[in-house]
Each structure stands twice: as C-alpha cells, then as structure tokens.
Design an enzyme around this catalytic site. Sequence first.
Site, PDB file in Angstrom:
ATOM      1  N   ARG A   1     -34.749 -29.010  30.236  1.00 52.51           N
ATOM      2  CA  ARG A   1     -34.508 -27.508  29.223  1.00 52.51           C
ATOM      3  C   ARG A   1     -35.565 -27.436  27.220  1.00 52.51           C
ATOM      4  NH1 ARG A   1     -31.777 -29.071  25.794  1.00 52.51           N
ATOM      5  NH2 ARG A   1     -31.700 -26.753  24.934  1.00 52.51           N
ATOM      6  N   GLY A   2     -34.940 -26.525  26.878  1.00 56.22           N
ATOM      7  CA  GLY A   2     -35.474 -26.352  25.446  1.00 56.22           C
ATOM      8  C   GLY A   2     -36.838 -26.030  25.676  1.00 56.22           C
ATOM      9  N   ALA A   3     -37.623 -25.415  24.897  1.00 58.69           N
ATOM     10  CA  ALA A   3     -38.789 -24.872  24.956  1.00 58.69           C
ATOM     11  C   ALA A   3     -40.245 -25.497  24.595  1.00 58.69           C
ATOM     12  CB  ALA A   3     -39.170 -23.296  23.671  1.00 58.69           C
TER      13      ALA A   3
ATOM     14  N   ARG B   1     -39.848 -20.418  34.126  1.00 56.15           N
ATOM     15  CA  ARG B   1     -38.614 -20.159  33.425  1.00 56.15           C
ATOM     16  C   ARG B   1     -39.973 -19.063  32.200  1.00 56.15           C
ATOM     17  NH1 ARG B   1     -34.541 -23.411  30.439  1.00 56.15           N
ATOM     18  NH2 ARG B   1     -33.700 -20.993  30.213  1.00 56.15           N
TER      19      ARG B   1
ATOM     20  N   GLN C   1     -25.015 -26.313  25.873  1.00 54.61           N
ATOM     21  CA  GLN C   1     -25.799 -27.131  25.638  1.00 54.61           C
ATOM     22  C   GLN C   1     -25.461 -27.281  24.596  1.00 54.61           C
ATOM     23  OE1 GLN C   1     -26.390 -23.854  26.550  1.00 54.61           O
ATOM     24  NE2 GLN C   1     -28.654 -24.364  27.811  1.00 54.61           N
TER      25      GLN C   1
ATOM     26  N   ASP D   1     -37.112 -19.380  21.478  1.00 60.55           N
ATOM     27  CA  ASP D   1     -38.232 -19.508  22.976  1.00 60.55           C
ATOM     28  C   ASP D   1     -38.884 -18.970  22.329  1.00 60.55           C
ATOM     29  OD1 ASP D   1     -35.303 -20.039  23.096  1.00 60.55           O
ATOM     30  OD2 ASP D   1     -36.087 -21.246  24.634  1.00 60.55           O
TER      31      ASP D   1
ATOM     32  N   LYS E   1     -31.962 -18.322  22.205  1.00 61.00           N
ATOM     33  CA  LYS E   1     -29.901 -18.263  23.197  1.00 61.00           C
ATOM     34  C   LYS E   1     -28.980 -17.436  23.153  1.00 61.00           C
ATOM     35  CE  LYS E   1     -29.691 -21.091  26.113  1.00 61.00           C
ATOM     36  NZ  LYS E   1     -30.165 -20.844  27.297  1.00 61.00           N
TER      37      LYS E   1
HETATM   38  O1  MRU Z   1     -31.622 -22.616  28.276  1.00 60.96           O
HETATM   39  P1  MRU Z   1     -32.606 -23.219  27.066  1.00 60.96           P
HETATM   40  O2  MRU Z   1     -31.699 -24.149  27.342  1.00 60.96           O
HETATM   41  O3  MRU Z   1     -33.832 -23.924  27.770  1.00 60.96           O
HETATM   42  O4  MRU Z   1     -32.778 -23.052  25.854  1.00 60.96           O
HETATM   43  C1  MRU Z   1     -33.122 -23.537  24.913  1.00 60.96           C
HETATM   44  C2  MRU Z   1     -32.469 -22.288  23.770  1.00 60.96           C
HETATM   45  O5  MRU Z   1     -32.467 -21.322  23.209  1.00 60.96           O
HETATM   46  C3  MRU Z   1     -32.964 -23.245  22.366  1.00 60.96           C
HETATM   47  O6  MRU Z   1     -33.024 -22.624  20.914  1.00 60.96           O
HETATM   48  C4  MRU Z   1     -34.622 -23.287  22.072  1.00 60.96           C
HETATM   49  O7  MRU Z   1     -35.419 -23.447  23.552  1.00 60.96           O
HETATM   50  C5  MRU Z   1     -35.591 -23.751  20.979  1.00 60.96           C
HETATM   51  S1  MRU Z   1     -35.697 -25.658  21.716  1.00 60.96           S
HETATM   52  C6  MRU Z   1     -36.138 -26.480  20.172  1.00 60.96           C
END
Ligand code: MRU
Length: 338
Positions: free
Chosen positions: A53-55, A88, A189, A230, A241
């Site tokens: 996870r994470g963009a 996603r 997270q 994201d 988030k």
């Molecule tokens: O649902 P997630 O854990 O994928 O959400 C992640 C986030 O919202 C991060 O802040 C975002 O992806 C930036 S990560 C470099």
Amino acid sequence: MTSAPKSNAVQPIIWLGDRLRLLDQRLLPLEETYLDCRSAAEVAEAIHGMAVRGAPAIGIAAAYGLVLAVRGDLKAFEAAEQVLAASRPTAVNLRWALARLRGLWQRGADAAALELEARRIHEEDLAQNLHMGELGAALLPQHARVITHCNTGALATGGHGTALGVIRTAYAQGKIGQVYNTETRPWLQGARLTAWELMREGIPAKLIADGAAAHLMRIERIDWVIVGADRIATNGDTANKIGTYMLAVAARRHGAKFMVVAPSGTFDLDCPNGEAIPIEERIATELTEFRGQQIAPGGMQAFNPVFDVTPAELIDAIVCERGVIANPTVDKITALLR
Ligand code: MRU
C-alpha cells in the site's frame, strides 16, 4: 549531507524476474513475512488486500504485475491492465505507472522492454524521494517539531519515502527536534508502519491518537504537518489518507504550516479540482471489527471513506521532485509539470 538509504533499508518490493516479492504490510510490525505474486491477478489482490500500500508503492507493484502478465503473451496486456487498474481507485500513481507501460506497449515494445520500464519506475521513485527529501528538509527550521500522518516511508514507496523521506533527510541533517505520528485509524499505518520505520532509525518520535492532533497543536509548538498524497488535482487540492483534511484545518487554526510531499506521478491534470477525485470506500468491518474480533454492536452500519481531500488553500507547500510549489495554484502546478 548524504541521505541515501542505509544498508538495512526496508525492501518492501523485490522484483525476482519471474515473480514479485512483497513484504506483507498487514503483518508488520509483528511479523516480517514476504508474499510471492506470480501473476497480475495475484498482484492486484495484494494491492486491494493492502499487503502492499502507499501510492508510489502500488504504482511500482502494478507495473511489475503487468510485466508478469506479458511475459508469456503480450496480448494479455489489456486484460491485466484492467484488473490492476481496478485494484484501488484513489492513488493515481497506479494508473500513471500502467499508462507508462501502455505507451511503450502501443509502440510495439516487447516483454523485456516493459520489464526494463517497470524497473525504471521503481528506481526513479527512490531517486525522486531522495531529492524531495532535500527540498522538503530545507523548508524546516532547526529543532523542527512535526506531525506526520499514515505511512509515507520506504514501505509506501520505492525507498526513503515522501513525507517520511523529508523527515529522514531532516533528521540526517540534525534538524529534527520531535516527530509526532498519528496512529491512522482504521488500518493503523502510523502505529504499525511509520512507528516501525522511525524506531529502526532512532528518529525521536511519539505516537498520538488521530484525535489528539488538534489538542497537541494547541498546547505545544508544531512547525509543520508533513503528509504524502494519493492524488493532486490541477488546482492543488490533495487526496490523502482519511484524517489529512482534519489535520490541515487544525494546522491553519494553530499556526502550523502544512506540507504535501509527492512525486510528479501523483499529479492528475485530468482532475481540475478535488471534487473530481474518486474517494475509495472500504468495507464496514474495517471499523466494526479489530483483527477479526467484533468491537461494534452486531448489525452496526458504518461509513468508511479511506481518503479525504484537503483544499489547496490550506496547503503551504507542495514538494515535488521538480521543485517546491508554495501556496499552490493552477498556474504554478501546470508550469511545474509542463
Ligand atoms: O491506504 P494506504 O495505506 O495505501 O494510504 C496511503 C496514504 O494515504 C499515503 O499517505 C499516500 O499514499 C502517500 S505515500 C507516499
């Protein structure tokens, strides 16, 4: 001052040529277990199921997923692309990475060329993060006291991190006084992943409940709230988030500055503003249960949006690898990304 990742750097995404190895982030910090994906469908499932996870990280994983699909048959490209794109909806990096491979595929690239491009996306992300780390750290004062949200570190990216990358670089430069990281309900997270990354590097940090942030800003000096993104719309409205918007409102109220750190692949110039950004909603049990155990009364309904949009007017700086945009506007963003 070097800010390159150390040898014990976290490796959440490992490409092995015939499979993609992912550090299963659902099990951290209690277990460090890797998951092997051998098809695009398995990668899509790992993305939807939050193993990765994470963009930026899901963009990188999706690119490798597409490579797995075309290794046997280049004609499998479109079907695999659709499955991965649907995994996603909010983080645009996923579609951006798939589009990079699509461009090559349409020009007749073979599987080897697509694999090379996926590797490039992975490597570029680390280089971009290191550069953003320097740019963002330069905005911080000495002994900076900052709040960060969710996990934006090496686990969420190709390495180093976006918002957490700025904190890492600033720490290496001796500029960090105190980090507060939110637990980030409901997936935690912050409590599970950001805390793990911060502790591995000895960065002075304290975990706070999401709801404690405004109180903290009222009773103590906070210089910057630093978050990732994201998707960033053309006018600077930023999806991140759930809880990010609340932090931006509180920061403005209490005189803390608000920084978004994201590579150019996170901008979506097809979205004029935040209204156009799709917000992922996930199942109710993420709120009504905890690790499979019911915590809300049986039959309780829930509303579970996992991202929100922070209006550009609440953002003091967007840090991108191409430069820093202070007080973002359409003109500044289009000029930087052109
Ligand atoms: O649902 P997630 O854990 O994928 O959400 C992640 C986030 O919202 C991060 O802040 C975002 O992806 C930036 S990560 C470099």
